[in-house]
Design a protein around this motif. Structure first.
Motif, short mmCIF file in Angstrom:
data_model
loop_
_atom_site.label_atom_id
_atom_site.label_comp_id
_atom_site.label_asym_id
_atom_site.label_seq_id
_atom_site.Cartn_x
_atom_site.Cartn_y
_atom_site.Cartn_z
N MET A 1 0.85 -1.20 0.00
CA MET A 1 0.00 0.00 0.00
C MET A 1 0.89 1.25 0.00
N PRO A 2 0.80 2.14 -0.99
CA PRO A 2 1.66 3.30 -1.04
C PRO A 2 1.54 4.16 0.21
N ALA A 3 2.70 4.76 0.58
CA ALA A 3 2.71 5.57 1.80
C ALA A 3 1.77 6.75 1.70
N SER A 4 1.58 7.31 0.49
CA SER A 4 0.71 8.47 0.35
C SER A 4 -0.72 8.16 0.74
N ARG A 5 -1.16 6.94 0.45
CA ARG A 5 -2.53 6.57 0.85
C ARG A 5 -2.63 6.41 2.36
N TRP A 6 -1.59 5.90 2.99
CA TRP A 6 -1.59 5.84 4.45
C TRP A 6 -1.65 7.25 5.05
N THR A 7 -0.93 8.17 4.43
CA THR A 7 -0.96 9.55 4.91
C THR A 7 -2.36 10.13 4.76
N ALA A 8 -2.97 9.89 3.61
CA ALA A 8 -4.33 10.39 3.40
C ALA A 8 -5.30 9.76 4.40
N LEU A 9 -5.13 8.46 4.66
CA LEU A 9 -5.99 7.80 5.64
C LEU A 9 -5.80 8.42 7.02
N ALA A 10 -4.55 8.75 7.37
CA ALA A 10 -4.28 9.38 8.66
C ALA A 10 -5.00 10.72 8.77
N VAL A 11 -5.02 11.49 7.67
CA VAL A 11 -5.71 12.78 7.67
C VAL A 11 -7.21 12.58 7.88
N LEU A 12 -7.79 11.65 7.14
CA LEU A 12 -9.23 11.39 7.26
C LEU A 12 -9.59 10.88 8.65
#
Length: 472
Positions: A1-12
């Motif tokens: 899973m790309p790190a950018s999606r983890w970052t986006a999930l953290a924001v949400l």
């Protein structure tokens, strides 16, 4: 899973945490706010209700705006508005300013929450990854409910009640800074439709007017011209909303979704359930501080077992029980536990012991962790596949509105009963306890009605003839 999606999930997830946390963080700080700003006992409910009404009434509109102008834009605007309104709430020096700030917080929360899940499911398209992301998102919401009261108590005791709002400033700014590059840019869906602003105005003003009428009953009387006039105006506004939804080209709430008996019944049962139970969260916290003399931090820690068992049961146990015994049986069991909880609270002694008198009802709150997932499953299963998103939005909306109505009605009953007992010469602690007893008893009655409706209307659908043939 790309790190950018983890970052986006953290924001949400952070946005979800702020939204849920802000619904509960104020409860243990309410006595301090009342003493500082001079709220009346019944008017105190507006600290919670202004937030809930804006949040619940505008969820559907915010979701529609996300479709029309882009989810990322709506999410950023909502998070920014929520953060700015939090600062205004922390600086409030009068009840009117705090209520206005709480309303704006609710608007911002509705905007961010309505599009958050939609952004998530576009980021995570593979079923297993999506399930993991939704689990993180849901757990963050459950954690926010548990942390809110503890954090509110600690901040109120250590600093001042204002800091329960100021704490949102660094969190909100960090979420905005990370969200700008992390969330995917989205294009508005090609549509000729419009957002139903008139419908949103009608339902929001109708709910605000109705609750304003209820809260004023203690001072003006149920039969006064003021109360009856405001009640009639609220009904007219809400009737106008329903008429608008029946005739508008792009309604907020297409009324076809209510043709399903299970969807309509599930939303009605939910409104009764949360109306009874959200006042539990508010009134028990007030009882612990105003009658038993607990500090804000002690109250937050004392309320923690209820939030903990709800989270543990809803996340870890309810799905297995639903699979084994069915949604309806689990729902009825949960409602029965909640009735028992409020019956115990309605007999709470003036000089209550935490271990003997308060802890057992806290643990019975596990019934909510059973009832809500089962009720959600029943309600969603009654909607057509094409209306699944609409049914989900309606379910979230009726949950917030039920909370607001419950707090308004039961807080007003408690305040009126307390005033009557005080006028009769009862000591302050006894008068307050008597007021809370009445509210808990009425809450128990609402849950009994919800139990009866669930028993009669939320039956499992009969299998289709083809299914019977296969089974045979």
């Amino acid at each position: 899973m790309p790190a950018s999606r983890w970052t986006a999930l953290a924001v949400l997830a952070t946005s979800m945490l702020m939204t849920i946390l802000d619904g509960s963080i104020v409860t243990v700080a309410m006595p301090a706010i009342q003493n500082d700003l001079g709220f009346s006992p019944a008017g105190l409910s507006w600290i919670v209700n202004a937030y809930l009404i804006a949040f619940g009434a505008l969820l559907l509109l915010a979701g529609r705006l996300g479709d029309l102008i882009g989810r990322k834009r709506v999410f950023l605007a909502g998070t920014g508005l929520f953060t700015a309104a939090s600062v205004l709430a922390g600086l409030a020096a009068s009840p009117a300013v705090l209520i206005a700030a709480r309303f704006l917080q609710g608007v911002g929360s509705a905007m961010a929450s309505a599009v958050g899940l939609g952004i998530l499911v576009t980021l995570f398209t593979e079923p297993r990854e999506r399930a993991r992301a939704i689990a993180v998102f849901s757990f963050t919401g459950a954690a926010g409910a548990s942390l809110g009261q503890v954090l509110g108590g600690v901040l109120t005791d250590a600093l001042a009640w204002n800091w329960i709002f100021f704490i949102n400033l660094p969190i909100g700014l960090a979420a905005l800074l990370v969200a700008l590059p992390a969330l995917p840019a989205d294009r508005p869906a090609p549509s000729r439709g419009r957002a139903d602003l008139l419908g949103a105005l009608l339902v929001t003003s109708g709910l605000m007017t109705g609750i304003y009428a209820v809260v004023g009953i203690e001072e003006h009387g149920a039969g006064s011209a003021r109360t009856l006039g405001l009640g009639a105006l609220a009904l007219a506004l809400l009737a106008g909303f329903l008429r608008r939804q029946a005739t508008a080209a792009d309604p907020l709430l297409p009324l076809r979704v209510l043709r399903s008996r299970r969807v309509a019944a599930a939303n009605l049962v939910q409104m009764l359930m949360v109306a009874a139970l959200f006042s539990f969260q508010v009134l028990v916290a007030l009882h612990m501080q105003r009658v038993l003399g607990y500090g804000a931090a002690e109250t937050g820690l004392g309320m923690l077992p209820a939030a903990a068992v709800v989270g543990l049961v809803s996340l870890g146990l309810s799905a297995r029980l639903i699979t084994r015994f069915g949604e309806r049986n689990v729902l009825l069991t949960g409602l029965a536990l909640l009735v028992a909880m409020l019956v115990l609270l309605a007999r709470l002694p003036v000089h209550a012991s935490y271990a003997v008198d308060l802890l057992p009802p806290m643990l019975l709150a596990a019934g909510f962790g059973l009832a809500l997932p089962a009720l959600t499953a029943l309600g969603m299963s009654g909607a057509d596949e094409a209306d699944a998103g609409l049914a989900s939005g309606l379910f979230n909306t009726t949950q917030q509105i039920g909370m607001a109505l419950g707090i308004a009605v039961l807080s007003t009953l408690a305040a009126a009963r307390t005033e009557t007992l005080t006028a009769a010469g009862r000591p302050a602690a006894e008068a307050l306890t008597g007021g809370y007893h009445l509210a808990f008893a009425v809450g128990a009655a609402l849950l009994v009605v919800a139990f009866g409706l669930a028993l009669a209307l939320l039956r499992a659908p009969k299998p289709a003839p083809s299914e019977l043939t296969v089974a045979a």
